[in-house]
Design an enzyme around this catalytic site. Structure first.
Site, PDB file in Angstrom:
ATOM      1  N   LYS A  50       6.559 -10.171  -3.035  1.00 34.10           N
ATOM      2  CA  LYS A  50       5.099 -10.251  -2.830  1.00 34.10           C
ATOM      3  C   LYS A  50       4.578 -11.579  -3.399  1.00 34.10           C
ATOM      4  O   LYS A  50       5.290 -12.580  -3.338  1.00 34.10           O
ATOM      5  CB  LYS A  50       4.413  -9.035  -3.447  1.00 34.10           C
ATOM      6  CG  LYS A  50       5.110  -7.728  -3.043  1.00 34.10           C
ATOM      7  CD  LYS A  50       4.355  -6.493  -3.390  1.00 34.10           C
ATOM      8  CE  LYS A  50       5.136  -5.282  -2.890  1.00 34.10           C
ATOM      9  NZ  LYS A  50       4.448  -4.034  -3.047  1.00 34.10           N
ATOM     10  N   SER A  81       8.542   2.329  -4.829  1.00 33.52           N
ATOM     11  CA  SER A  81       8.953   2.668  -6.201  1.00 33.52           C
ATOM     12  C   SER A  81      10.449   2.947  -6.341  1.00 33.52           C
ATOM     13  O   SER A  81      10.857   3.836  -7.081  1.00 33.52           O
ATOM     14  CB  SER A  81       8.126   3.844  -6.729  1.00 33.52           C
ATOM     15  OG  SER A  81       6.755   3.486  -6.795  1.00 33.52           O
ATOM     16  N   GLU A 108       0.580  -3.747   2.833  1.00 35.54           N
ATOM     17  CA  GLU A 108      -0.443  -4.625   2.244  1.00 35.54           C
ATOM     18  C   GLU A 108      -1.027  -5.548   3.313  1.00 35.54           C
ATOM     19  O   GLU A 108      -2.211  -5.890   3.276  1.00 35.54           O
ATOM     20  CB  GLU A 108       0.167  -5.406   1.067  1.00 35.54           C
ATOM     21  CG  GLU A 108       0.347  -4.492  -0.145  1.00 35.54           C
ATOM     22  CD  GLU A 108       1.522  -4.805  -1.048  1.00 35.54           C
ATOM     23  OE1 GLU A 108       2.031  -5.936  -1.011  1.00 35.54           O
ATOM     24  OE2 GLU A 108       1.937  -3.895  -1.790  1.00 35.54           O
ATOM     25  N   HIS A 133       4.011  -5.062   6.669  1.00 35.91           N
ATOM     26  CA  HIS A 133       3.960  -4.413   5.349  1.00 35.91           C
ATOM     27  C   HIS A 133       2.586  -3.766   5.172  1.00 35.91           C
ATOM     28  O   HIS A 133       1.582  -4.294   5.651  1.00 35.91           O
ATOM     29  CB  HIS A 133       4.206  -5.451   4.245  1.00 35.91           C
ATOM     30  CG  HIS A 133       4.393  -4.805   2.910  1.00 35.91           C
ATOM     31  ND1 HIS A 133       3.332  -4.393   2.145  1.00 35.91           N
ATOM     32  CD2 HIS A 133       5.515  -4.469   2.226  1.00 35.91           C
ATOM     33  CE1 HIS A 133       3.792  -3.829   1.033  1.00 35.91           C
ATOM     34  NE2 HIS A 133       5.114  -3.854   1.057  1.00 35.91           N
ATOM     35  N   ASN A 151      11.387  -7.583  -2.134  1.00 36.90           N
ATOM     36  CA  ASN A 151      10.131  -8.170  -1.648  1.00 36.90           C
ATOM     37  C   ASN A 151       9.321  -8.559  -2.879  1.00 36.90           C
ATOM     38  O   ASN A 151       8.775  -7.704  -3.563  1.00 36.90           O
ATOM     39  CB  ASN A 151       9.392  -7.122  -0.805  1.00 36.90           C
ATOM     40  CG  ASN A 151       7.967  -7.544  -0.476  1.00 36.90           C
ATOM     41  OD1 ASN A 151       7.624  -8.730  -0.561  1.00 36.90           O
ATOM     42  ND2 ASN A 151       7.128  -6.585  -0.105  1.00 36.90           N
ATOM     43  N   GLY A 168       4.311   0.798  -5.321  1.00 36.95           N
ATOM     44  CA  GLY A 168       3.729   0.290  -6.565  1.00 36.95           C
ATOM     45  C   GLY A 168       3.068   1.368  -7.410  1.00 36.95           C
ATOM     46  O   GLY A 168       2.350   1.061  -8.363  1.00 36.95           O
ATOM     47  N   GLU A 198       8.094   2.961   4.433  1.00 35.47           N
ATOM     48  CA  GLU A 198       7.443   2.775   3.137  1.00 35.47           C
ATOM     49  C   GLU A 198       6.164   3.613   3.085  1.00 35.47           C
ATOM     50  O   GLU A 198       5.099   3.152   3.525  1.00 35.47           O
ATOM     51  CB  GLU A 198       7.093   1.306   2.928  1.00 35.47           C
ATOM     52  CG  GLU A 198       8.296   0.390   2.929  1.00 35.47           C
ATOM     53  CD  GLU A 198       8.040  -0.855   2.089  1.00 35.47           C
ATOM     54  OE1 GLU A 198       8.816  -1.098   1.156  1.00 35.47           O
ATOM     55  OE2 GLU A 198       7.059  -1.566   2.340  1.00 35.47           O
TER      56      GLU A 198
END
Ligand code: PGA
Length: 250
Positions: free
Chosen positions: A11, A213, A97, A95, A9, A173, A167
Site C-alpha cells: 500500500k 489480516s 481501497e 483492490h 501489498n 486491516g 479479500e
C-alpha cells in the site's frame, strides 16, 4: 497443480531507501524457497529501484494499480508499459481501497485489466464483499458481479496468468481474518464462476489468493483449504521477518 503465490501489498508504505533495506534483508530470509512464488508490490516510486535490486532473483515484483492506456493525458496515472519496464510481473487491480476510497467502478477495473493483459503483465483481480453485504446475505451475488464484470468479454487464452484475490473488506486491516471455512466457501464459489465463464479445466488452473489480516499464525490453516492458492498480505508484509515467516508457512 497450482503453485502457491504469496504476495505482499505494501500500500502507501516505504520510501525508496526503506524498500532497498527491506529487500536486501528479505532476499536472505527467503533464499532457497522455490516451491512457492513470492511477490512484493511496493509503491510506484520504489518500483524501478526494486526491479534493479530483484533482477535475477526469484522474488517477483508487483504494482498496486495500472491505467489501461500505454500513454496519454491521464494526470496521476501510470501505464502498464511503464510498469513493465521497471521489471513488474504482476499488477493488483480492483483492490477494495481503490473501489471504496477512490471510487473505481467495475467498468474501470475491466479496462485496467485489459490494459494490463495487453502489456503482457499478470493481473491480480481483487474481489470481496463489505460487512454490510455479508450480513445482508449478499456475498455471493457481490462476488459474482465483480468477477463477471471484470472478466466478461475476454477469452480463456487472453486471461492466461490471471490471479484472483478474495479479500473480504471486513477482514482488511482489521485483524479479523475470515475463518478457513469462510474463505474456502468463497474461493470455491469463485472457481465455479470461472468454470461457467471459461470451462472447468481453465478454472482449475487459476490461482485464487485469500487476503485480509493474513499473519504467520493463520497462513497454514488458510493454505490447507483446497481452493486457497496463496495470500495477498498487507500489514504483515511490511516487516521482512514477519513476511518471510508467512512465505515459509507449513
Ligand atoms: P491486510 O491487507 O493484510 O493488512 O489485512 C490485505 C490487503 O489489503 O491486501
Amino acid at each position: 497443480m497450482r503453485k502457491p503465490l504469496i504476495a505482499g501489498n505494501w500500500k502507501m508504505h516505504k520510501t525508496v531507501s526503506e524498500t532497498l533495506a527491506y529487500l536486501r534483508r528479505f532476499r536472505e530470509l527467503v533464499a532457497g524457497v522455490e516451491d512457492r512464488e513470492i511477490m512484493i508490490a511496493p509503491p510506484f516510486t520504489a518500483l524501478y529501484m526494486a526491479g534493479q535490486e530483484l533482477a535475477g532473483s526469484h522474488i517477483r515484483l508487483g504494482a498496486q494499480n495500472a491505467h489501461w492506456a500505454e500513454s496519454g493525458a491521464f494526470t496521476g496515472e501510470i501505464s502498464p508499459l511503464m510498469l513493465k519496464e521497471c521489471g513488474v510481473t504482476y499488477v493488483i487491480l480492483g483492490h477494495s481501497e481503490r473501489r471504496h476510497i477512490f471510487g473505481e467502478t467495475d467498468e474501470m477495473i475491466r479496462q485496467r485489466l485489459s490494459g494490463v493483459l495487453s502489456a503482457g503483465l499478470k493481473p491480480i483481480l481483487c474481489v470481496g464483499e463489505t460487512l454490510e453485504e455479508r450480513e445482508a446475505g449478499r456475498t455471493m451475488e457481490v462476488l459474482e458481479t465483480q468477477v463477471r464484470s471484470a472478466l466478461s468479454g475476454f477469452s480463456a487464452a487472453e486471461l492466461q496468468g490471471l490471479v484472483i484475490a478474495y479479500e473480504p473488506v471486513w477482514a482488511i486491516g482489521t485483524g479479523r481474518t475470515a475463518t478457513p471455512e469462510t474463505a474456502q466457501e468463497a474461493h470455491a464459489y469463485i472457481r465455479g464462476l470461472l468454470g461457467d465463464l471459461f470451462g472447468k479445466d481453465r478454472a482449475a488452473e487459476v490461482r485464487i489468493l485469500y487476503g485480509g489480516s493474513v499473519k504467520p499464525e493463520n497462513i497454514a490453516s488458510l493454505m490447507a483449504q483446497p481452493d486457497v492458492d496463496g495470500a495477498l498480505v498487507g500489514g504483515a508484509s511490511l516487516d521482512p521477518e514477519t513476511f518471510a515467516r508467512i512465505v515459509k508457512y507449513g
